[in-house]
Write an enzyme that holds these catalytic residues in place. Structure first.
Site, PDB file in Angstrom:
ATOM      1  N   SER A 274      -3.984   3.465  -2.239  1.00  0.00           N
ATOM      2  CA  SER A 274      -3.870   2.044  -1.879  1.00  0.00           C
ATOM      3  C   SER A 274      -4.202   1.212  -3.108  1.00  0.00           C
ATOM      4  O   SER A 274      -5.331   1.259  -3.607  1.00  0.00           O
ATOM      5  CB  SER A 274      -4.852   1.705  -0.751  1.00  0.00           C
ATOM      6  OG  SER A 274      -5.022   0.296  -0.715  1.00  0.00           O
TER       7      SER A 274
ATOM      8  N   HIS B 101       0.612   2.806  -1.197  1.00  0.00           N
ATOM      9  CA  HIS B 101       0.287   1.956  -0.046  1.00  0.00           C
ATOM     10  C   HIS B 101      -0.064   0.556  -0.546  1.00  0.00           C
ATOM     11  O   HIS B 101      -0.914   0.394  -1.418  1.00  0.00           O
ATOM     12  CB  HIS B 101      -0.910   2.604   0.657  1.00  0.00           C
ATOM     13  CG  HIS B 101      -1.368   1.975   1.917  1.00  0.00           C
ATOM     14  ND1 HIS B 101      -0.816   2.271   3.148  1.00  0.00           N
ATOM     15  CD2 HIS B 101      -2.358   1.097   2.169  1.00  0.00           C
ATOM     16  CE1 HIS B 101      -1.453   1.605   4.096  1.00  0.00           C
ATOM     17  NE2 HIS B 101      -2.394   0.873   3.526  1.00  0.00           N
TER      18      HIS B 101
ATOM     19  N   ASP C  87      -1.355  -3.096   0.573  1.00  0.00           N
ATOM     20  CA  ASP C  87      -2.068  -3.808   1.640  1.00  0.00           C
ATOM     21  C   ASP C  87      -1.819  -5.309   1.559  1.00  0.00           C
ATOM     22  O   ASP C  87      -2.354  -5.994   0.694  1.00  0.00           O
ATOM     23  CB  ASP C  87      -3.574  -3.535   1.524  1.00  0.00           C
ATOM     24  CG  ASP C  87      -3.943  -2.147   2.008  1.00  0.00           C
ATOM     25  OD1 ASP C  87      -3.566  -1.791   3.143  1.00  0.00           O
ATOM     26  OD2 ASP C  87      -4.605  -1.407   1.256  1.00  0.00           O
TER      27      ASP C  87
ATOM     28  N   MET D 103      -2.474  -8.819   3.111  1.00  0.00           N
ATOM     29  CA  MET D 103      -3.455  -9.473   3.990  1.00  0.00           C
ATOM     30  C   MET D 103      -3.223 -10.981   3.985  1.00  0.00           C
ATOM     31  O   MET D 103      -2.983 -11.562   2.927  1.00  0.00           O
ATOM     32  CB  MET D 103      -4.875  -9.168   3.511  1.00  0.00           C
ATOM     33  CG  MET D 103      -5.187  -7.681   3.421  1.00  0.00           C
ATOM     34  SD  MET D 103      -6.935  -7.411   3.109  1.00  0.00           S
ATOM     35  CE  MET D 103      -6.943  -5.628   2.848  1.00  0.00           C
TER      36      MET D 103
ATOM     37  N   HIS E 150       1.694  -2.104   4.303  1.00  0.00           N
ATOM     38  CA  HIS E 150       0.815  -2.264   5.464  1.00  0.00           C
ATOM     39  C   HIS E 150       0.577  -3.758   5.666  1.00  0.00           C
ATOM     40  O   HIS E 150      -0.138  -4.385   4.893  1.00  0.00           O
ATOM     41  CB  HIS E 150      -0.506  -1.517   5.176  1.00  0.00           C
ATOM     42  CG  HIS E 150      -1.530  -1.642   6.261  1.00  0.00           C
ATOM     43  ND1 HIS E 150      -2.852  -1.247   6.078  1.00  0.00           N
ATOM     44  CD2 HIS E 150      -1.450  -2.084   7.540  1.00  0.00           C
ATOM     45  CE1 HIS E 150      -3.523  -1.466   7.195  1.00  0.00           C
ATOM     46  NE2 HIS E 150      -2.704  -1.982   8.093  1.00  0.00           N
TER      47      HIS E 150
ATOM     48  N   MET F 283      -1.107  -6.588   7.293  1.00  0.00           N
ATOM     49  CA  MET F 283      -2.230  -7.100   8.085  1.00  0.00           C
ATOM     50  C   MET F 283      -1.990  -8.603   8.219  1.00  0.00           C
ATOM     51  O   MET F 283      -2.646  -9.439   7.592  1.00  0.00           O
ATOM     52  CB  MET F 283      -3.551  -6.770   7.382  1.00  0.00           C
ATOM     53  CG  MET F 283      -3.934  -5.295   7.543  1.00  0.00           C
ATOM     54  SD  MET F 283      -5.112  -4.720   6.326  1.00  0.00           S
ATOM     55  CE  MET F 283      -3.981  -4.285   4.996  1.00  0.00           C
TER      56      MET F 283
ATOM     57  N   ASP G  51      -6.262   5.448   7.460  1.00  0.00           N
ATOM     58  CA  ASP G  51      -6.454   4.395   6.458  1.00  0.00           C
ATOM     59  C   ASP G  51      -7.877   3.862   6.533  1.00  0.00           C
ATOM     60  O   ASP G  51      -8.246   3.193   7.498  1.00  0.00           O
ATOM     61  CB  ASP G  51      -5.436   3.270   6.712  1.00  0.00           C
ATOM     62  CG  ASP G  51      -5.444   2.230   5.603  1.00  0.00           C
ATOM     63  OD1 ASP G  51      -6.142   2.428   4.585  1.00  0.00           O
ATOM     64  OD2 ASP G  51      -4.740   1.218   5.761  1.00  0.00           O
TER      65      ASP G  51
HETATM   66  C1  DX5 Z   1      -8.212  -1.751   4.481  1.00  0.00           C
HETATM   67  C2  DX5 Z   1      -6.924  -1.297   3.882  1.00  0.00           C
HETATM   68  C3  DX5 Z   1      -7.023   0.032   3.249  1.00  0.00           C
HETATM   69  C4  DX5 Z   1      -7.980   0.103   2.082  1.00  0.00           C
HETATM   70  C5  DX5 Z   1      -8.635   1.445   2.065  1.00  0.00           C
HETATM   71  O1  DX5 Z   1      -7.978  -2.836   5.292  1.00  0.00           O
HETATM   72  O2  DX5 Z   1      -5.916  -1.216   4.877  1.00  0.00           O
HETATM   73  O3  DX5 Z   1      -5.736   0.524   2.878  1.00  0.00           O
HETATM   74  O4  DX5 Z   1      -7.349  -0.117   0.846  1.00  0.00           O
HETATM   75  O5  DX5 Z   1      -9.642   1.463   1.104  1.00  0.00           O
HETATM   76  P1  DX5 Z   1     -10.679   2.676   0.969  1.00  0.00           P
HETATM   77  O6  DX5 Z   1      -9.910   3.936   0.754  1.00  0.00           O
HETATM   78  O7  DX5 Z   1     -11.500   2.279  -0.215  1.00  0.00           O
HETATM   79  O8  DX5 Z   1     -11.487   2.728   2.245  1.00  0.00           O
HETATM   80 ZN    ZN Z   2      -3.994  -0.231   4.400  1.00  0.00          ZN
END
Ligand code: DX5
Ligand code: ZN
Length: 223
Positions: free
Chosen positions: A9, A34, A36, A38, A67, A69, A174
């Protein structure tokens, strides 16, 4: 044991040089990255959007796994597909019409992923099995990297693996994936392990070593 794909990620990468980060990961054999996204509403932070994904796409070897969010999310699916996403994951909690949302990801030419927050039950998934290519079990509360895995999520992975038996649906986890947690997650049935901090610690020269160690840990072959 089934093959396990470690999916870095880039949330844990250096935001000032994300293209380089993606290229370095490709050079050490990473096949999925991946991303993220947000929105500051569904989750507290704001990261980046479709323009950033389009800019990163040429630097990603293999699958760009986005992903979202984001809520509401429906209006954004097409722009991430156009940005080059191969797989788009939306949250079950992101809106009232998840079936339509999943269909629109496929209609846009992407794999459709469904993410579940830790507190969300698995019952609704049973009605969506024909419409998903990937199930993302959030093993932390979404929004932040570097959190500890919630232990109860391992049983949730196992239950979803059983529910999806015989289907072409990948089980992704995740959050909180580490050398300590990878094995139990893989044994429970996860085959895509997203990892942020565990991959990026130690800087670029450590990425290959970190990815390989996580894969070995998941397979139970870590020396
Ligand atoms: C959290 C993200 C994850 C995050 C995971 O909301 O969706 O993808 O990057 O990070 P680690 O592996 O550090 O827990
Ligand atoms: Zn994620």
């Amino acid at each position: 044991m089934q093959p396990v794909t470690i999916t870095p990620s880039i949330l844990a990468g250096d935001f000032a040089r994300l293209g380089d980060e993606c290229r370095t990961l490709g050079e050490v054999g990473v096949e999925w990255i991946h991303v993220d996204v947000m929105d500051g509403h569904f989750v507290p932070p704001i990261t980046f959007g479709a323009q950033m994904c389009a800019a990163l796409r040429p630097h990603i070897r293999g699958v760009m796994d986005v992903h979202l969010m984001v809520a509401p999310v429906d209006a954004h699916i097409d722009s991430f597909a156009k940005a080059g996403a191969d797989s788009i994951t939306v949250h079950l909690e992101a809106g009232p019409h998840i079936h339509r949302t999943l269909q629109s990801a496929r209609a846009a030419g992407c794999k459709a992923g469904l993410a579940l927050n830790p507190g969300t039950g698995i019952e609704a998934v049973a009605h969506l099995l024909d419409d998903i290519d990937l199930l993302c079990v959030m093993t932390v509360n979404p929004g932040f990297g570097g959190q500890a895995l919630i232990p109860a999520m391992v049983d949730k992975v196992r239950a979803l693996k059983a529910m999806t038996a015989g289907r072409d649906i990948r089980i992704q986890v995740d959050g909180g994936v580490s050398l300590k947690t990878a094995r139990s997650l893989a044994q429970a049935g996860a085959d895509l392990l997203v990892a942020g901090s565990a991959v990026f610690q130690g800087g670029p020269e450590a990425y290959g070593r970190n990815v390989n160690a996580l894969r070995d840990a998941a397979l139970g072959t870590l020396a």
